[in-house]
Design a protein around this motif. Structure first.
Motif, PDB file in Angstrom:
ATOM      1  N   PRO A 141       0.803  -1.239   0.000  1.00 60.06           N
ATOM      2  CA  PRO A 141       0.000   0.000   0.000  1.00 60.06           C
ATOM      3  C   PRO A 141       0.828   1.277   0.000  1.00 60.06           C
ATOM      4  CG  PRO A 141      -0.925  -1.592   1.549  1.00 60.06           C
ATOM      5  CD  PRO A 141       0.380  -2.170   1.077  1.00 60.06           C
ATOM      6  N   ILE A 142       2.031   1.249   0.544  1.00 61.10           N
ATOM      7  CA  ILE A 142       2.832   2.476   0.591  1.00 61.10           C
ATOM      8  C   ILE A 142       3.360   2.858  -0.788  1.00 61.10           C
ATOM      9  CG2 ILE A 142       4.878   3.591   1.590  1.00 61.10           C
ATOM     10  CD1 ILE A 142       4.511   1.951   4.081  1.00 61.10           C
ATOM     11  N   THR A 143       3.531   1.897  -1.672  1.00 58.81           N
ATOM     12  CA  THR A 143       4.026   2.205  -3.015  1.00 58.81           C
ATOM     13  C   THR A 143       2.892   2.341  -4.036  1.00 58.81           C
ATOM     14  OG1 THR A 143       4.383  -0.157  -3.438  1.00 58.81           O
ATOM     15  CG2 THR A 143       6.264   1.109  -2.618  1.00 58.81           C
ATOM     16  N   ALA A 144       1.663   2.339  -3.583  1.00 65.16           N
ATOM     17  CA  ALA A 144       0.532   2.494  -4.499  1.00 65.16           C
ATOM     18  C   ALA A 144       0.528   3.883  -5.122  1.00 65.16           C
ATOM     19  CB  ALA A 144      -0.783   2.258  -3.746  1.00 65.16           C
ATOM     20  N   THR A 215       3.306  11.314  -2.492  1.00 69.47           N
ATOM     21  CA  THR A 215       2.429  10.136  -2.450  1.00 69.47           C
ATOM     22  C   THR A 215       2.974   9.111  -1.462  1.00 69.47           C
ATOM     23  OG1 THR A 215       1.679  10.453  -4.726  1.00 69.47           O
ATOM     24  CG2 THR A 215       1.455   8.238  -3.809  1.00 69.47           C
ATOM     25  N   THR A 218       2.186  10.381   2.031  1.00 72.17           N
ATOM     26  CA  THR A 218       0.778  10.164   2.344  1.00 72.17           C
ATOM     27  C   THR A 218       0.497   8.700   2.669  1.00 72.17           C
ATOM     28  OG1 THR A 218       0.105  11.975   0.895  1.00 72.17           O
ATOM     29  CG2 THR A 218      -1.576  10.342   1.439  1.00 72.17           C
ATOM     30  N   ASN A 219       0.987   7.820   1.820  1.00 69.67           N
ATOM     31  CA  ASN A 219       0.740   6.387   2.021  1.00 69.67           C
ATOM     32  C   ASN A 219       1.407   5.873   3.290  1.00 69.67           C
ATOM     33  OD1 ASN A 219      -0.624   6.453  -0.402  1.00 69.67           O
ATOM     34  ND2 ASN A 219       0.972   5.446  -1.589  1.00 69.67           N
ATOM     35  N   THR A 222      -0.736   7.072   6.368  1.00 72.70           N
ATOM     36  CA  THR A 222      -2.012   6.370   6.523  1.00 72.70           C
ATOM     37  C   THR A 222      -1.812   4.889   6.827  1.00 72.70           C
ATOM     38  OG1 THR A 222      -2.166   6.121   4.105  1.00 72.70           O
ATOM     39  CG2 THR A 222      -3.309   7.984   5.095  1.00 72.70           C
ATOM     40  N   TRP A 223      -0.755   4.283   6.266  1.00 75.23           N
ATOM     41  CA  TRP A 223      -0.501   2.863   6.543  1.00 75.23           C
ATOM     42  C   TRP A 223      -0.022   2.679   7.974  1.00 75.23           C
ATOM     43  CZ3 TRP A 223       3.622  -0.323   7.900  1.00 75.23           C
ATOM     44  CH2 TRP A 223       3.417  -1.697   7.730  1.00 75.23           C
ATOM     45  N   VAL A 229      -7.334   8.183   4.485  1.00 79.94           N
ATOM     46  CA  VAL A 229      -6.787   9.331   3.762  1.00 79.94           C
ATOM     47  C   VAL A 229      -7.664  10.540   4.071  1.00 79.94           C
ATOM     48  CG1 VAL A 229      -6.404  10.299   1.464  1.00 79.94           C
ATOM     49  CG2 VAL A 229      -5.823   7.911   1.926  1.00 79.94           C
ATOM     50  N   THR A 235      -4.225  15.817  -4.412  1.00 77.61           N
ATOM     51  CA  THR A 235      -3.620  14.727  -5.181  1.00 77.61           C
ATOM     52  C   THR A 235      -2.632  15.279  -6.196  1.00 77.61           C
ATOM     53  OG1 THR A 235      -5.469  14.760  -6.746  1.00 77.61           O
ATOM     54  CG2 THR A 235      -5.613  13.211  -4.910  1.00 77.61           C
TER      55      THR A 235
END
Length: 239
Positions: A141-144, A215, A218-219, A222-223, A229, A235
């Motif tokens: 999820p962090i690299t999404a 990004t 942010t990830n 939140t992770w 988010v 964005t």
């Protein structure tokens, strides 16, 4: 038009309600200054100095991204979901934070400045020299939302009194999410009890941060914080 069964419709509403109940993160950002009751910060590297400039750059980026934040030397005395440290910050070590993190809170360590739940090394690089991020685990999820690779900069880029930049990486056998300039685990994350810890070894905030870096920030927040988010999140287009 085909009608959905009542049971299915009800389950959809339940699922939606469950998602809506996930709160957004309350972020504790490490204090940029040493509290009067402390003799010294844990950090002892060659760049061991307070940095209000780095704190301001991080705070501005978190605000632009929509995160609610507060400054705290000790997050365990607050209602924060996670603790974020950065170059030039004053922070608590892993021993002082272990119980709090393992109970379900998070830590995002930006650089070698932090509680060091994940053992790491750092390297001095020329100021403003481009660095390369290469994603290793695109499913995390962090690299999404980021591309396979992009150009960025090291950390300590926001404080003009520090004449060089640095990159860093985790040396422990933790998950390798991305490389920084050929070094594995420039981005790494893992569970710590019911909590989560993240390590980022390049600059992901401030004016020099790219859309992809923001990004990742942010990830990571939140992770690690296991929270939603922010509503109306700013964005950025992937570069």
């Amino acid at each position: 038009m085909r009608k959905l069964p009542v049971l299915v419709i009800a389950s959809l509403f339940v699922a939606a309600a469950a998602v809506a109940q996930v709160p957004t993160c309350l972020v504790c950002v490490a204090d940029p200054q040493i509290p009067p009751n402390l003799a010294a910060r844990p950090h002892s590297g060659p760049d061991a100095a307070e940095s209000v400039e780095e704190h301001t750059a991080l705070a501005n980026s978190l605000t632009a991204l929509g995160f609610t934040q507060q400054v705290a030397h000790d997050p365990t005395t607050t209602t924060c979901d996670l603790y974020v440290t950065y170059p030039g910050s004053n922070y608590l070590g892993s021993a002082a934070l272990a119980t709090w993190v393992q109970a379900g809170h998070g830590v995002v360590q930006l650089s070698d400045w932090g509680p060091n739940f994940q053992a790491n090394e750092y390297l001095e690089v020329a100021s403003g020299a481009a660095q390369t991020v290469t994603v290793v685990d695109a499913a995390h999820p962090i690299t999404a939302g980021v591309p396979a690779s992009w150009s960025t900069f090291g950390f300590w880029t926001n404080d003009p009194t520090v004449p060089e930049d640095y990159i860093a990486w985790v040396t422990a056998a933790d998950p390798n999410l991305a490389q920084i300039s050929g070094h594995d685990r420039g981005l790494s994350a893992r569970a710590e009890g019911a909590g989560r810890v993240v390590y980022v070894g390049w600059g992901v905030y401030g004016p020099a941060a790219t859309a992809n870096d923001l990004t990742i920030l942010t990830n990571a927040v939140t992770w690690a914080g296991q929270c939603a988010v922010p509503v109306g999140l700013q964005t950025f287009a992937a570069e």
